[in-house]
Design a protein around this motif. Structure first.
Motif, PDB file in Angstrom:
ATOM      1  N   ALA A   1       0.146  -1.295   0.312  1.00  0.00           N
ATOM      2  CA  ALA A   1      -0.293  -0.061  -0.325  1.00  0.00           C
ATOM      3  C   ALA A   1       1.094   1.277  -0.260  1.00  0.00           C
ATOM      4  O   ALA A   1       0.481   2.053  -0.565  1.00  0.00           O
ATOM      5  CB  ALA A   1      -0.759   0.256   1.341  1.00  0.00           C
ATOM      6  N   GLY A   2       1.836   1.245   0.774  1.00  0.00           N
ATOM      7  CA  GLY A   2       3.014   2.266   0.939  1.00  0.00           C
ATOM      8  C   GLY A   2       3.470   2.138  -0.491  1.00  0.00           C
ATOM      9  O   GLY A   2       3.448   4.127  -1.088  1.00  0.00           O
ATOM     10  N   ALA A   3       3.637   1.706  -0.773  1.00  0.00           N
ATOM     11  CA  ALA A   3       4.258   1.420  -2.421  1.00  0.00           C
ATOM     12  C   ALA A   3       3.810   1.952  -3.443  1.00  0.00           C
ATOM     13  O   ALA A   3       4.130   2.675  -4.398  1.00  0.00           O
ATOM     14  CB  ALA A   3       4.904   0.119  -2.767  1.00  0.00           C
ATOM     15  N   ILE A   4       1.834   2.292  -3.187  1.00  0.00           N
ATOM     16  CA  ILE A   4       1.591   2.415  -5.045  1.00  0.00           C
ATOM     17  C   ILE A   4       0.989   3.892  -3.749  1.00  0.00           C
ATOM     18  O   ILE A   4       0.935   4.465  -5.387  1.00  0.00           O
ATOM     19  CB  ILE A   4      -0.282   1.962  -4.106  1.00  0.00           C
ATOM     20  CG1 ILE A   4       0.488  -0.438  -5.182  1.00  0.00           C
ATOM     21  CG2 ILE A   4      -1.445   2.292  -5.537  1.00  0.00           C
ATOM     22  CD1 ILE A   4       0.763  -0.324  -6.788  1.00  0.00           C
ATOM     23  N   ARG A   5       1.315   4.405  -3.079  1.00  0.00           N
ATOM     24  CA  ARG A   5       0.811   5.222  -1.992  1.00  0.00           C
ATOM     25  C   ARG A   5       1.986   6.717  -2.877  1.00  0.00           C
ATOM     26  O   ARG A   5       1.435   7.948  -3.260  1.00  0.00           O
ATOM     27  CB  ARG A   5       0.282   6.402  -1.071  1.00  0.00           C
ATOM     28  CG  ARG A   5      -0.449   7.118  -1.088  1.00  0.00           C
ATOM     29  CD  ARG A   5      -0.262   6.602   0.546  1.00  0.00           C
ATOM     30  NE  ARG A   5      -2.146   6.577   1.211  1.00  0.00           N
ATOM     31  CZ  ARG A   5      -2.104   6.537   2.087  1.00  0.00           C
ATOM     32  NH1 ARG A   5      -2.142   6.979   3.061  1.00  0.00           N
ATOM     33  NH2 ARG A   5      -3.422   5.650   2.311  1.00  0.00           N
ATOM     34  N   ILE A   6       2.827   5.899  -2.573  1.00  0.00           N
ATOM     35  CA  ILE A   6       4.782   6.654  -3.086  1.00  0.00           C
ATOM     36  C   ILE A   6       3.962   7.038  -4.635  1.00  0.00           C
ATOM     37  O   ILE A   6       4.486   7.778  -5.272  1.00  0.00           O
ATOM     38  CB  ILE A   6       5.647   7.199  -2.414  1.00  0.00           C
ATOM     39  CG1 ILE A   6       5.945   5.299  -2.320  1.00  0.00           C
ATOM     40  CG2 ILE A   6       5.853   7.307  -1.607  1.00  0.00           C
ATOM     41  CD1 ILE A   6       7.488   5.723  -2.156  1.00  0.00           C
ATOM     42  N   SER A   7       3.936   5.907  -5.176  1.00  0.00           N
ATOM     43  CA  SER A   7       4.146   5.867  -6.463  1.00  0.00           C
ATOM     44  C   SER A   7       3.131   6.971  -7.087  1.00  0.00           C
ATOM     45  O   SER A   7       3.408   7.309  -8.190  1.00  0.00           O
ATOM     46  CB  SER A   7       3.763   4.431  -7.192  1.00  0.00           C
ATOM     47  OG  SER A   7       4.790   3.464  -7.204  1.00  0.00           O
ATOM     48  N   ARG A   8       1.804   6.741  -6.644  1.00  0.00           N
ATOM     49  CA  ARG A   8       0.626   7.418  -7.454  1.00  0.00           C
ATOM     50  C   ARG A   8       1.210   8.907  -6.938  1.00  0.00           C
ATOM     51  O   ARG A   8       0.326  10.094  -8.096  1.00  0.00           O
ATOM     52  CB  ARG A   8      -1.062   7.510  -6.704  1.00  0.00           C
ATOM     53  CG  ARG A   8      -1.609   6.140  -6.494  1.00  0.00           C
ATOM     54  CD  ARG A   8      -2.597   5.484  -6.459  1.00  0.00           C
ATOM     55  NE  ARG A   8      -3.258   4.664  -6.646  1.00  0.00           N
ATOM     56  CZ  ARG A   8      -4.471   4.454  -6.124  1.00  0.00           C
ATOM     57  NH1 ARG A   8      -4.799   3.899  -4.914  1.00  0.00           N
ATOM     58  NH2 ARG A   8      -4.840   3.579  -6.996  1.00  0.00           N
ATOM     59  N   ALA A   9       1.729   9.374  -5.995  1.00  0.00           N
ATOM     60  CA  ALA A   9       2.009  10.855  -5.283  1.00  0.00           C
ATOM     61  C   ALA A   9       3.170  11.032  -6.263  1.00  0.00           C
ATOM     62  O   ALA A   9       3.071  12.539  -6.758  1.00  0.00           O
ATOM     63  CB  ALA A   9       2.917  10.986  -3.782  1.00  0.00           C
ATOM     64  N   PHE A  10       4.473  10.137  -6.918  1.00  0.00           N
ATOM     65  CA  PHE A  10       5.367  10.491  -7.741  1.00  0.00           C
ATOM     66  C   PHE A  10       4.798  10.363  -9.426  1.00  0.00           C
ATOM     67  O   PHE A  10       5.540  11.864  -9.991  1.00  0.00           O
ATOM     68  CB  PHE A  10       6.377   9.602  -7.442  1.00  0.00           C
ATOM     69  CG  PHE A  10       7.987   9.730  -8.562  1.00  0.00           C
ATOM     70  CD1 PHE A  10       8.704  10.586  -7.870  1.00  0.00           C
ATOM     71  CD2 PHE A  10       8.074   8.703  -9.909  1.00  0.00           C
ATOM     72  CE1 PHE A  10      10.330  10.257  -8.950  1.00  0.00           C
ATOM     73  CE2 PHE A  10       8.823   9.064 -10.784  1.00  0.00           C
ATOM     74  CZ  PHE A  10       9.679   9.333 -10.052  1.00  0.00           C
ATOM     75  N   THR A  11       4.000   9.989  -9.743  1.00  0.00           N
ATOM     76  CA  THR A  11       3.544  10.228 -11.560  1.00  0.00           C
ATOM     77  C   THR A  11       2.420  10.913 -11.191  1.00  0.00           C
ATOM     78  O   THR A  11       2.169  12.106 -12.323  1.00  0.00           O
ATOM     79  CB  THR A  11       2.954   9.404 -11.787  1.00  0.00           C
ATOM     80  OG1 THR A  11       1.600   8.571 -10.864  1.00  0.00           O
ATOM     81  CG2 THR A  11       4.098   8.426 -11.763  1.00  0.00           C
ATOM     82  N   GLY A  12       1.504  11.319 -10.246  1.00  0.00           N
ATOM     83  CA  GLY A  12       0.113  12.244 -10.198  1.00  0.00           C
ATOM     84  C   GLY A  12      -0.600  11.620 -11.006  1.00  0.00           C
ATOM     85  O   GLY A  12      -1.535  11.759 -11.814  1.00  0.00           O
ATOM     86  N   ARG A  13      -0.463  10.462 -11.387  1.00  0.00           N
ATOM     87  CA  ARG A  13      -1.611   9.175 -11.355  1.00  0.00           C
ATOM     88  C   ARG A  13      -2.015   8.596 -10.488  1.00  0.00           C
ATOM     89  O   ARG A  13      -1.847   8.422  -9.652  1.00  0.00           O
ATOM     90  CB  ARG A  13      -0.870   8.309 -12.889  1.00  0.00           C
ATOM     91  CG  ARG A  13      -0.222   9.329 -14.166  1.00  0.00           C
ATOM     92  CD  ARG A  13       0.851   8.609 -14.669  1.00  0.00           C
ATOM     93  NE  ARG A  13       1.606   8.810 -15.430  1.00  0.00           N
ATOM     94  CZ  ARG A  13       1.715   8.080 -16.421  1.00  0.00           C
ATOM     95  NH1 ARG A  13       2.065   7.126 -16.260  1.00  0.00           N
ATOM     96  NH2 ARG A  13       2.970   9.088 -17.995  1.00  0.00           N
ATOM     97  N   ASP A  14      -4.081   8.175 -11.355  1.00  0.00           N
ATOM     98  CA  ASP A  14      -4.468   7.221 -10.110  1.00  0.00           C
ATOM     99  C   ASP A  14      -4.149   5.228 -10.536  1.00  0.00           C
ATOM    100  O   ASP A  14      -4.753   4.211  -9.803  1.00  0.00           O
ATOM    101  CB  ASP A  14      -5.625   7.411 -10.074  1.00  0.00           C
ATOM    102  CG  ASP A  14      -5.565   8.580  -9.926  1.00  0.00           C
ATOM    103  OD1 ASP A  14      -4.978   9.201  -8.959  1.00  0.00           O
ATOM    104  OD2 ASP A  14      -7.122   9.398  -9.494  1.00  0.00           O
ATOM    105  N   HIS A  15      -3.974   5.428 -11.520  1.00  0.00           N
ATOM    106  CA  HIS A  15      -4.357   4.228 -11.898  1.00  0.00           C
ATOM    107  C   HIS A  15      -2.834   2.731 -11.832  1.00  0.00           C
ATOM    108  O   HIS A  15      -1.503   2.926 -11.721  1.00  0.00           O
ATOM    109  CB  HIS A  15      -4.465   3.529 -13.719  1.00  0.00           C
ATOM    110  CG  HIS A  15      -6.524   3.676 -13.805  1.00  0.00           C
ATOM    111  ND1 HIS A  15      -7.003   3.438 -14.050  1.00  0.00           N
ATOM    112  CD2 HIS A  15      -6.457   5.488 -13.891  1.00  0.00           C
ATOM    113  CE1 HIS A  15      -8.498   3.891 -13.792  1.00  0.00           C
ATOM    114  NE2 HIS A  15      -7.985   5.445 -14.141  1.00  0.00           N
ATOM    115  N   VAL A  16      -3.475   1.663 -11.347  1.00  0.00           N
ATOM    116  CA  VAL A  16      -2.771   0.837 -11.032  1.00  0.00           C
ATOM    117  C   VAL A  16      -2.786  -0.227 -11.650  1.00  0.00           C
ATOM    118  O   VAL A  16      -4.020  -1.135 -12.345  1.00  0.00           O
ATOM    119  CB  VAL A  16      -2.683   0.108  -9.861  1.00  0.00           C
ATOM    120  CG1 VAL A  16      -1.790  -0.275  -9.259  1.00  0.00           C
ATOM    121  CG2 VAL A  16      -2.328   1.310  -8.694  1.00  0.00           C
ATOM    122  N   LEU A  17      -1.414  -0.964 -12.690  1.00  0.00           N
ATOM    123  CA  LEU A  17      -1.937  -2.776 -12.859  1.00  0.00           C
ATOM    124  C   LEU A  17      -1.026  -3.725 -11.977  1.00  0.00           C
ATOM    125  O   LEU A  17      -0.087  -3.307 -11.585  1.00  0.00           O
ATOM    126  CB  LEU A  17      -0.712  -3.032 -14.460  1.00  0.00           C
ATOM    127  CG  LEU A  17      -1.353  -1.508 -15.626  1.00  0.00           C
ATOM    128  CD1 LEU A  17      -0.758  -1.283 -16.605  1.00  0.00           C
ATOM    129  CD2 LEU A  17      -3.263  -1.342 -15.281  1.00  0.00           C
TER     130      LEU A  17
END
Ligand SMILES: Cc1ncc(COP(=O)(O)O)c(C=O)c1O
Length: 429
Positions: free
Chosen positions: A126-142
């Motif tokens: 969950a932490g990895a996904i949240r920082i990925s969203r913050a870093f990219t400014g995007r919402d979707h995840v594969l």
């Protein structure tokens, strides 16, 4: 009611009055262990052995769902924990063990430049996904594989009860080892994918070039690449699957093998992405709990000092080399197959010989449990397993495969069951 598991069954009846399902983990519950032929409660473990509350002894090939890599009650880990216990567990201030553990991870895991700790694998993903969203400014995840219980992931599976529709719509599964399928998903969500997260390997080896291809596609589409190494970390090699396969992701999640069963998980990776943790909220009271950090330092030191991962692979290979001829000997190739990395291998069950895969798996469990082996289709090896432990497993498999083959040819597997067969739960691998 069986007498072999009488205390387990009584304890389960008691637990179910106050605890839904009577367990904290689906994979330890009666959804996975058929009632009447299974132990439910452990009394203690030592090395490769587990004793249930009825006093039955097992060689354990599940090992707390791969959380125990060195064996139960590893003396080096336990000594480090006992030493720390004298000074305290959690404090008002941070503790230097955090940096001591982080430095070891940076040294051992290829992608790790900075590190944050959680308690469960699900915290880390969950932490990895949240920082990925913050870093990219995007919402979707594969996603590909299993990534824990939190909304962002479990909403994409059949076990999505309670997860809001809006969250479910942001996570999309892709099949492992299929680059065109991943490319098609990325194309269809152009400019919207924050992260591609996958287990770099579970049941099957990645084809040559697959992980490199995933990395290239993620980069081309501006998505963060996350390897979920909750199981493969500190198991496939000291630096995990990323070291074994030579492909370094942007971020990684580690968990089970890290602290030999003490609750600790990790998000680690590129410093420029990890720095977002200074703004993103990833913060919890027990995050710096020191017994687990002391355990992790001792476990990692042992991994560096002793041939731990080599031993897991050797024992696991002994198991695979011995089990395949037994499948052939008993003519069970239609319903049983072996796969995976030697340190984390799979005995998979298929429909056939007049039985469903679940009936055959249930009969397998009934018979191996009774013979003192804890296994339900996966083999997570530990450093404590001896060659004799594996020989014992193979001797039991020889007998049990004989029972399955005999039942299949003699009125059916179902008739040989002393319980109701397992029912499908949900498939993530
Ligand atoms: C690959 C992987 N990711 C994440 C998780 C979730 O970890 P936890 O159950 O500790 O939250 C698991 C647990 O089995 C896992 O195998």
């Amino acid at each position: 009611m069986s007498t072999r598991y009488a205390k387990s069954e009584a304890a389960l009846e008691r637990a179910r009055k106050t605890i839904p399902l009577g367990a904290q983990t689906f994979s330890k519950s009666l959804t996975q262990y058929p009632q009447g032929i299974s132990p439910y409660f452990a009394a203690r473990g030592k090395g490769s052995r587990l004793w249930d509350v009825d006093g039955n002894e097992y060689i354990d090939f599940i090992n707390a769902l791969a959380a125990v890599t060195l064996g139960y009650c590893d003396p080096d880990v336990d000594e480090a924990v006992a030493r720390q216990l004298k000074d305290g567990v959690v404090f008002t201030l941070s503790h230097q063990l955090e940096a001591e553990a982080a430095e070891r991870i940076v040294e051992m895991v290829p992608c790790a430049e900075m590190v944050r700790f959680g308690k469960n694998g699900s915290d880390a993903t969950a932490g990895a996904i949240r920082i990925s969203r913050a870093f990219t400014g995007r919402d979707h995840v594969l996603v590909s594989g299993y990534h824990g219980w939190q909304d962002w992931y479990i909403g994409s599976t059949a076990r999505n009860l309670g997860v809001p529709e809006a969250t479910r719509g942001l996570t999309h599964q892709f099949p492992f080892d299929d680059l065109p399928a991943l490319e098609a998903k990325l194309d269809s969500l152009k400019g919207q994918v924050a992260a591609v997260i996958l287990e770099p390997m579970n049941i099957r080896y990645p084809s040559p070039g697959y992980l490199e291809g995933v990395k290239d596609l993620a980069r081309k589409h501006g998505a963060v690449l996350v390897f979920d190494e909750t199981i493969t970390g500190f198991r496939f090699s000291n630096g995990g699957a990323q070291e074994l396969f030579g492909v370094t992701p942007d971020l990684t999640c580690l968990g089970k093998g890290l602290a030999n069963g003490y609750p600790l998980s990790v998000v680690a990776g590129r410093a420029d992405i990890m720095k977002y943790m200074e703004e993103v909220f990833f913060s919890f009271t027990m995050g710096g709990e020191t017994l687990s950090l002391a355990a992790a330092c001792a476990a990692m030191d042992k991994l560096k000092r002793e041939p731990v991962v080599q031993t897991l692979a050797e024992r696991g290979q002994q198991l695979l080399d011995g089990a395949q001829p037994l499948i052939d000997k008993h003519g069970l190739g239609e319903v049983l197959s072996l796969s995976g990395h030697p340190s984390w291998s799979f005995l998979s069950f298929a429909d056939g010989l007049g039985a469903t895969s679940f009936e055959t798996k249930t009969l397998f469990m009934q018979e191996v449990f009774e013979r003192g082996i804890l296994a339900y289709g996966t083999h997570t090896m530990t450093y404590a397993h001896t060659p004799a432990d594996v020989e014992r497993l193979l001797a039991v498999y020889d007998e049990v495969f004989g029972v399955i083959a005999g039942a299949a040819g003699n009125g059916g597997v179902r008739a040989a069951l002393r319980c109701e067969p397992l029912v499908p739960l949900f498939k993530v691998r």
